[in-house]
Design an enzyme around this catalytic site. Structure first.
Site, mmCIF file in Angstrom:
data_model
loop_
_atom_site.group_PDB
_atom_site.id
_atom_site.type_symbol
_atom_site.label_atom_id
_atom_site.label_comp_id
_atom_site.label_asym_id
_atom_site.label_seq_id
_atom_site.Cartn_x
_atom_site.Cartn_y
_atom_site.Cartn_z
ATOM 1 N N ARG A 7 15.893 -37.077 49.354
ATOM 2 C CA ARG A 7 16.665 -37.698 48.261
ATOM 3 C C ARG A 7 17.446 -38.825 48.914
ATOM 4 O O ARG A 7 18.124 -38.606 49.926
ATOM 5 C CB ARG A 7 17.611 -36.659 47.645
ATOM 6 C CG ARG A 7 18.783 -37.237 46.846
ATOM 7 C CD ARG A 7 18.367 -37.849 45.531
ATOM 8 N NE ARG A 7 17.873 -36.878 44.594
ATOM 9 C CZ ARG A 7 18.551 -36.451 43.512
ATOM 10 N NH1 ARG A 7 19.748 -36.912 43.254
ATOM 11 N NH2 ARG A 7 18.015 -35.565 42.721
ATOM 12 N N ARG A 52 21.913 -29.586 42.634
ATOM 13 C CA ARG A 52 20.902 -29.013 41.735
ATOM 14 C C ARG A 52 19.500 -29.174 42.296
ATOM 15 O O ARG A 52 18.734 -28.219 42.383
ATOM 16 C CB ARG A 52 20.982 -29.691 40.367
ATOM 17 C CG ARG A 52 22.334 -29.627 39.724
ATOM 18 C CD ARG A 52 22.465 -30.693 38.645
ATOM 19 N NE ARG A 52 21.521 -30.478 37.572
ATOM 20 C CZ ARG A 52 21.828 -29.866 36.441
ATOM 21 N NH1 ARG A 52 23.042 -29.412 36.225
ATOM 22 N NH2 ARG A 52 20.915 -29.700 35.514
ATOM 23 N N THR A 53 19.169 -30.416 42.659
ATOM 24 C CA THR A 53 17.810 -30.664 43.141
ATOM 25 C C THR A 53 17.590 -29.978 44.487
ATOM 26 O O THR A 53 16.521 -29.426 44.754
ATOM 27 C CB THR A 53 17.563 -32.182 43.242
ATOM 28 O OG1 THR A 53 17.818 -32.762 41.974
ATOM 29 C CG2 THR A 53 16.134 -32.477 43.655
ATOM 30 N N LYS A 65 27.361 -40.890 61.206
ATOM 31 C CA LYS A 65 27.755 -41.628 62.412
ATOM 32 C C LYS A 65 26.904 -42.885 62.587
ATOM 33 O O LYS A 65 26.921 -43.507 63.648
ATOM 34 C CB LYS A 65 27.610 -40.739 63.646
ATOM 35 C CG LYS A 65 28.534 -39.533 63.632
ATOM 36 C CD LYS A 65 28.211 -38.583 64.774
ATOM 37 C CE LYS A 65 28.949 -37.272 64.612
ATOM 38 N NZ LYS A 65 28.310 -36.203 65.406
ATOM 39 N N HIS A 125 11.507 -40.163 40.478
ATOM 40 C CA HIS A 125 11.878 -38.768 40.701
ATOM 41 C C HIS A 125 10.715 -37.930 40.163
ATOM 42 O O HIS A 125 10.822 -37.306 39.106
ATOM 43 C CB HIS A 125 13.177 -38.475 39.937
ATOM 44 C CG HIS A 125 13.847 -37.199 40.357
ATOM 45 N ND1 HIS A 125 13.292 -36.289 41.234
ATOM 46 C CD2 HIS A 125 15.040 -36.672 40.000
ATOM 47 C CE1 HIS A 125 14.115 -35.272 41.390
ATOM 48 N NE2 HIS A 125 15.182 -35.480 40.654
#
Lengths: 431, 345
Positions: free
Chosen positions: B105, B55-56, B83, B135
């Site tokens: 994020r 969504r974001t 990795k 946020h």
């Protein structure tokens, strides 16, 4: 036999004296200019300097064996010499863990070979630091290393029965259990002190009660079985109250505080810079004040560095991914000078007591923490208390640089360290 | 405005109002057949997502593309990160590729702050949610939604409005950013949660705390329900899902006790039956879907203001003065833009 004449030093911060070292012992202490038998001696001009008994650290991570990328016994003891230490206790959380006579003897032997500082290994309390089964404490004590201090440091001996048994068992050889007090369930996912700052930063909280509840339990157990318990890196005002209460009962409880807990607070975590990530975490201003007062009044017995070297990549990352701990050997005395001496809380003889006499007594280290007097072993630390300078991590002789004091101005500088008469540090450089 | 957007605390009232007003202008673009401006043409925006959040990510992606930026999506899964590549090395890689902005994020609180302050990259850093910290663009889109309904028009804040935030405050980055931003905009915030889900140390936050939802509802201009993970029950934050829903969930009866004008908000994804019933979620008072739409406008405004570097007045001008297809002629040839728009769609 080599001779050294330390001229005009303030012994324990008192009157200026000339101190003659002959071979491994202090031969004479006299008024300045007194006719000491110093022919052929190397002269150290020490006017304005303070002479202390060699410092003793009860809590050092030398990382060898296993993590030689962060420190070795050699580099760690050189760092110790640079910080004015003549003896360090090497913590047991190595790879493999120092939970057998073989490993503690290896560390002890590496210390002897290094020659910079006596290395007294600490033995693990439980096999693999797992907290389940007692390690062979007797065998470690009987080994060449002669282990007296036992600790699972890095982990808490959280099982009350195991802790009780360990406290009882070491009585047979006058041992002491040094507890890393951290209730594990209360600190799952903990990243910093739980309080105002953790709430804002959204970092998992490490509540003071997780330390205090374990200390409370352990002093009760130590009293019950009449044994010795030592509290590692005590960090909260509440812990101070509990130790003070236990001592008032006459129970055999001792405690240490780290230099960083005497100076730094959790406000620094706002930078999210992992150099401030340490376990137990940096606490609040209130805690710092309580710790300083407790060290001054003797409730806290000694300063211990919890020198915890880590390679750069373990700090050059996001907070949660970073390792806990900071190096401390090379800055400890300066931090103590700033927080305790320059504030008037402790004089230099108090510093000698908290950084040499008492830790040596707790670890039952003969030959360390002795008076600066004729006939005593020449384990000595000479510092210039007037020095002011910024901490430059690139000048550290430790293999790691994870210091919270980079570029911070700290007072005082150790110029010479003598281990049984031999200069392990001269002019501020390892010799 | 600062060069980065890490925390809602980075924004002064003027900054916040400017972002809301700019978003208001940019929102009009969304009503056009061609939803695109040339403003950030030639600039590169990297979406650096260590956590799954479709969504974001698509909201930021849509915002950047509507401003004609080049968008690179970098997901931790299946990349060098899986990795074992460090944040530092990833950042140095993005810097070498010429990222003008990094939208990050991350599952760890403080990772965007580290990225912005460690000297690893030169571009702007936008926090798209870090751990249980903040946020800020979510708070901005929430404030934008509230202002549209409660204080229509531009230039103002949410002065005197009473906003209630309900749920897992302890683990919520949305709550932290909302408390800070709503306070900056003049609103009075009340947090409602079981005491186990309120952080120790909340007393210094610029808000009230209540454990009693029913007492707070009649005085609320907006009620924001936060997602509560069912797994929290296993760590004894509350006894059972049903007990949580009974004490802190929003159902039709409770909604009826709110003032008529009051909004029900949810940052999504919703846990229907837990913190919110289907009846409430699907009611016209619930702005959850509108919040998603507003998110694109807010993120356009943030990227524009961080990267555009132009004076505030120019954003609305760009949006209103000419049709998007005509605007590009100022800098680049029209065919190039046309082709870009083709491939982007």
């Amino acid at each position: 036999m080599s001779k050294t004449l330390i001229r005009g030093a303030q012994v324990l911060g008192g009157e200026a004296r000339d101190v003659l070292v002959d071979g491994e012992t202090i031969a004479a202490v006299g008024e300045p200019g007194a006719a000491l038998p110093a022919d052929g001696a190397e002269v150290v001009e020490a006017a304005g300097h303070v002479l202390l008994p060699g410092l003793v650290d009860l809590h050092t991570h030398l990382r060898e064996p296993g993590r030689e990328d962060s420190e070795t016994v050699l580099t760690g003891t050189r760092a110790a010499a640079r910080g004015g230490f003549t003896a360090v206790h090497a913590m047991a959380n190595t790879f493999p863990v120092a939970d057998t006579a073989g490993v503690v003897e290896q560390v002890w032997r590496l210390g002897r070979e290094s020659g910079y500082c006596d290395v007294q290994p600490v033995g693990a309390v439980t096999v693999g630091l797992e907290g389940k089964q007692l390690a062979e404490l007797g065998a470690m004590h009987e080994s060449a290393a002669g282990v007296v201090v036992f600790s699972d440091d890095g982990k808490c001996v959280d099982d009350a029965v195991i802790m009780r048994r360990a406290l009882e068992y070491v009585k047979a050889f006058d041992g002491v259990v040094a507890q890393h007090a951290q209730e594990p369930r209360l600190t799952e996912g903990a990243q910093m002190n739980e309080g105002v700052v953790s709430a804002e930063l959204g970092l998992g909280g490490w509540p003071a009660a997780a330390e205090e509840s374990v200390i409370a339990r352990d002093v009760l157990l130590a009293a019950h079985v009449d044994s010795r318990v030592h509290v590692c890196h005590l960090s909260t005002a509440g812990s101070v109250e509990i130790v003070r209460w236990a001592k008032s009962k006459g129970w055999r409880v001792t405690a240490e505080v780290t230099p960083h807990h005497l100076l730094l607070t959790d406000e620094l975590v706002r930078s999210y810079d992992p150099v401030y990530k340490v376990n137990p975490p940096l606490r609040t201003e209130t805690d710092v004040r309580a710790l300083r007062e407790a060290l001054a009044d003797g409730t806290i017995d000694c300063v211990a560095t919890d020198h915890a070297p880590h390679p750069q990549e373990d700090k050059d990352c996001e907070w949660a991914a970073a390792a806990m701990g900071m190096v401390g050997l090379e800055t400890a005395l300066s931090v103590v000078q700033q927080t305790m001496v320059d504030t008037g809380l402790l004089d230099w003889s108090g510093v000698a007591d908290r950084m040499s006499h008492r830790p040596a007594a707790i670890g039952r280290l003969d030959g360390h923490g002795r008076p600066v007097a004729p006939g005593e072993p020449a384990n000595l630390t000479l510092l210039d208390p007037a020095y002011r300078g910024r901490v430059d991590p690139h000048r550290f002789v430790s293999r790691s640089r994870n210091t919270p004091y980079a570029d911070r101005e700290l007072p005082g500088r150790v110029t010479h360290t003598f281990l049984r008469g031999r200069a392990t540090l001269a002019g501020g450089e390892p010799a | 405005m600062k060069r980065h957007l890490i925390s809602a605390a980075d924004l002064s009232r003027d900054d916040a109002v400017l972002i809301l007003d700019t978003a208001e202008e940019l929102a009009r673009i969304a009503d056009r057949p061609i939803k695109k401006l040339p403003t950030l043409r030639g600039r590169t925006v990297v979406n650096l997502f260590y956590e799954d959040s479709t969504r974001t990510r698509i909201s930021f992606e849509a915002a950047a593309k509507r401003l004609s930026a080049d968008v690179i999506n970098f997901s931790a899964k299946g990349s060098s990160v899986s990795k074992g590549e460090s944040l530092k090395d990833t950042a140095l890689t993005l810097e070498a590729m010429g990222a003008d902005a990094v939208v990050i994020r991350h599952h760890d609180s403080g990772a965007p702050h580290r990225l912005a302050t460690s000297g690893w990259i030169n571009g702007s850093v936008v926090n798209a949610g870090d751990g249980t910290h903040e946020h800020p663009t979510q708070a901005l889109l929430d404030a934008f939604t509230m202002r549209r309904h409660l204080e229509p028009g531009t230039g103002g804040g949410l002065d005197g409005r009473r906003i209630t935030v309900v749920g897992d405050i302890l683990h919520s980055r949305v709550a932290r950013s909302n408390v800070l931003l709503l306070h900056t905009l003049g609103a009075q915030v009340t947090l409602v949660a079981p005491p186990t889900l309120v952080p120790v140390g909340v007393a210094t936050w610029p808000c009230e705390v209540s454990y009693d939802l029913d007492a707070v509802l009649p005085k609320s201009d907006a009620v924001m329900m936060l997602r509560v993970q069912r797994e929290r029950m296993n760590a004894a934050f509350f006894p059972t899902e049903r007990e949580y829903a009974r004490r802190y969930g929003l159902d039709g009866d409770r909604m009826a006790r709110m003032p008529e004008h009051a909004l029900v908000m949810h940052p999504g994804p919703m846990n229907r039956g837990m913190e919110i019933t289907a009846e409430v979620a699907d009611s016209p008072r619930c702005t959850a879907v509108e919040q998603v739409a507003n998110g694109v406008s807010i993120r356009m405004a943030v990227l524009y203001l961080l990267l555009g570097g132009a004076s505030p007045g120019e954003a609305p001008a760009a949006g209103t003065s000419a049709a998007p297809s005509a605007a590009p002629s100022a800098t680049l040839s029209a065919p190039t833009t046309a082709r870009t728009e083709e491939t982007d769609r």
